[in-house]
Structures are given as structure tokens and as C-alpha cells.
Design an enzyme around this catalytic site. Structure first.
Site, PDB file in Angstrom:
ATOM      1  CB  SER A 152       1.798  -5.866   7.877  1.00 25.35           C
ATOM      2  OG  SER A 152       2.925  -5.336   8.510  1.00 25.35           O
ATOM      3  CG  ASP A 247       7.893  -4.692   3.021  1.00 23.23           C
ATOM      4  OD1 ASP A 247       8.273  -4.283   4.131  1.00 23.23           O
ATOM      5  OD2 ASP A 247       6.905  -5.429   2.872  1.00 23.23           O
ATOM      6  CG  HIS A 277       4.955  -2.732   4.702  1.00 22.74           C
ATOM      7  ND1 HIS A 277       5.093  -4.090   4.810  1.00 22.74           N
ATOM      8  CD2 HIS A 277       4.145  -2.350   5.720  1.00 22.74           C
ATOM      9  CE1 HIS A 277       4.411  -4.516   5.850  1.00 22.74           C
ATOM     10  NE2 HIS A 277       3.814  -3.484   6.424  1.00 22.74           N
TER      11      HIS A 277
END
Length: 309
Positions: A152, A247, A277
Site C-alpha cells: 500500500s 481495491d 486491499h
């Protein structure tokens, strides 16, 4: 319409929108979400230390695998939207990386926004990468197999460090591992992913984190905040890119992987169709098999094993 994996939905069902919380509430909630009581993987040694940064000491945690021999050296940059997460909450993930990759892992507790906006986190991660490169042999690692990695926001930082190392003639990075990375603060894509991707992480959450991370949009246009905005992505290290369908970061991860490949960078990219995610952190019961599969895919891409797609 396709839906995410049922276990993923159950795990994230009660997670409130991050953008509805204060920073401290969000940090505490994220810590609880990542908390794992069981031992995920056996490693040889774990120790904490600090290294000298540009604005004080940077805490790092070093994981050494069992056995002997020079292993790859992974500098890990945790996720959390530049605001959440720390080396403690990502301890299980790093233990798994150390074990599955048979690598020394250096987890960086970089400065977080909003207390320390861009470029503080990038600076800390770059300094940590320089330190790791110089310390490889002392850490029992192969200095020629230096890897930057993150998920991320950490994927963003890993990509940004790769750009900095190229541009500054910094440490030679052997590989970059970008797990559902955020690659640009501009997130207007002609999406080809599933029309409803608002599971766990939403676009309002992304706006919230970018607003706290950046002092202004000009900072966001630099390749060290938004690697996808770089004029050139040529001459960067080979990359492993992992994306997932449900996501909001799916499309920018895919676009960055495509752009790297078009520039002649070797890319191993795998998309997980039914994942949400943050799935890489779900390593304990209820077990998400795809999280372990993703670790195996990363290993295969680093070691040129057959299932490295």
C-alpha cells in the site's frame, strides 16, 4: 456481479471507514485489525535498533532467518496510508517474509503524517536503505541482493526509494516488491476493475490519507510522492507487483506495472481476483490462503522459480 472472497468480507465487515475517524482512532483501529496472537513463522533472530536519520534516530527491527549463509536483504516499508501502522503491527508480516523468502528483513519505523508530512517518510526509508546496503555483510546478507518492499503506502515508498536511488546514484537495488501500491495522488482512472471496489478501503479514505500526507499538490506531482507521475521509469530495478481486484488502488497498480514493463523493466505481476486491499496481512486464522500464495509468488519472482509468473 462478482464479489470478494467470503472470508475477506467477514474479516473486514466491521471495520469503520478510516476517513470517519480521528488520526488516533484510526491508528488504534488499524493496530487492532493487524493484531495476531499466534506465532506466524519461526525466524532465527529478531532485534530492535536505531539508525541515524536526517531528523533524529529511525527505529528499525531486524529479522534474521534460521540457518546460515548470505541471504537477500529486504528493506520493508509498512502500509497504512502514510499515517497508520508501525513496526510492531507489521511484526507478523515481517516474520512471514523472513521465513518464506529466506531473507534478512529490515522493517523501518518511518516518520508518519500528519505530524511529519512528505517527504519525511521517503527520507527515512531512503536513509534506511542506504544503511542496509552498507550493513549487508554484517547482517549476514548478500549486498548484491538488496530489495525494497512494501504494501500500500509502503509500496509507494519502496517505489519512491527506487526512483531516488536511480536519480542520486544511491545504493544498487536488486529488486522492488510493490504490494497493491498507491502510485499517484491522482486517482482518476478509466477503471476496468469491478464497479464496486469499496470494500475495506475506499476512495474517500485515499483522499483523507493523501490530504494528511501532502502539504500541497505540487509535492504530489513529484516522482518521490507519485512514482506514476515520473517522466521516466526506465532503468529502475526489476519489480514484483501484486494487485487485487476489489481495491481502489487496483488500476494504478496495474498501470504502474504496465508502464515499467513498457520502459524495459522486468516485471512479475499477479492480480488476485477475489481479494480486498490489505489481504497480504491476513496470515492467521481465519487463514487467507491467497496471502500465503502471494508470499510464495514473491519468493518465486526473487529466486526465478517456476511459479514466478
Amino acid at each position: 456481479m462478482a464479489k470478494p472472497d467470503a472470508t475477506m468480507q467477514a474479516v473486514t465487515a466491521e471495520v469503520p471507514p478510516i476517513n470517519s475517524l480521528t488520526v488516533e482512532q484510526a491508528r488504534q483501529g488499524y493496530k487492532q485489525y493487524l493484531e495476531i496472537e499466534e506465532t506466524i513463522a519461526d525466524v532465527g533472530d529478531v532485534r530492535d535498533t536505531t539508525i541515524s536519520g536526517l531528523d533524529g534516530d529511525i527505529p528499525v527491527r531486524i529479522y534474521e532467518p534460521t540457518g546460515t549463509g548470505a541471504r537477500p536483504l529486504v528493506v520493508w516499508m509498512h502500509g497504512g496510508g502514510f499515517i497508520l501502522g508501525d513496526i510492531e503491527s507489521y511484526d507478523p508480516t515481517c516474520r512471514a517474509l523472513c521465513d518464506v523468502l529466506d531473507a534478512v528483513v529490515v522493517s523501518v519505523d518511518y516518520r508518519r503524517a500528519p505530524e511529519h508530512p512528505f517527504p519525511a517518510a521517503v527520507e527515512d526509508c531512503y536513509v534506511a536503505t542506504e544503511w542496509a546496503a552498507k550493513s549487508a555483510e554484517r547482517l549476514g546478507a548478500d549486498p548484491d541482493r538488496l530489495i525494497v518492499a512494501g504494501d500500500s503506502a509502503g509500496g509507494n515508498l519502496a517505489a519512491s526509494v527506487a526512483h531516488l536511488a536511480r536519480d542520486k546514484g544511491g545504493p544498487s537495488i536488486h529488486h522492488q516488491v510493490l504490494i497493491y501500491p498507491t502510485t499517484t495522488f491522482k486517482f482518476n482512472f478509466d477503471t476496468e476493475s469491478e464497479p464496486n471496489t469499496d470494500f475495506f478501503l475506499t476512495e474517500p479514505d485515499l483522499e483523507w490519507s493523501w490530504d494528511l500526507y501532502l502539504d500541497n499538490e505540487l509535492h504530489g506531482m513529484t516522482p518521490y510522492a507519485s512514482p506514476l507521475q515520473a517522466r521516466s521509469v526506465a532503468d529502475l530495478p526489476p519489480a514484483t507487483v501484486i494487485t487485487c481486484t476489489f481495491d481502489p488502488l487496483h488500476d494504478e497498480g496495474v498501470e504502474y506495472a504496465d508502464r515499467l514493463e513498457e520502459a524495459g523493466v522486468e516485471v512479475s505481476h499477479k492480480n488476485y481476483d477475489k481479494m480486498i486491499h490489505s489481504f497480504i496481512t491476513l496470515l492467521a486464522e481465519p487463514r487467507i490462503d491467497q496471502a500465503w500464495d502471494a508470499l510464495d509468488f514473491i519468493r518465486a519472482s526473487l529466486y526465478d522459480e517456476p511459479n514466478g509468473e
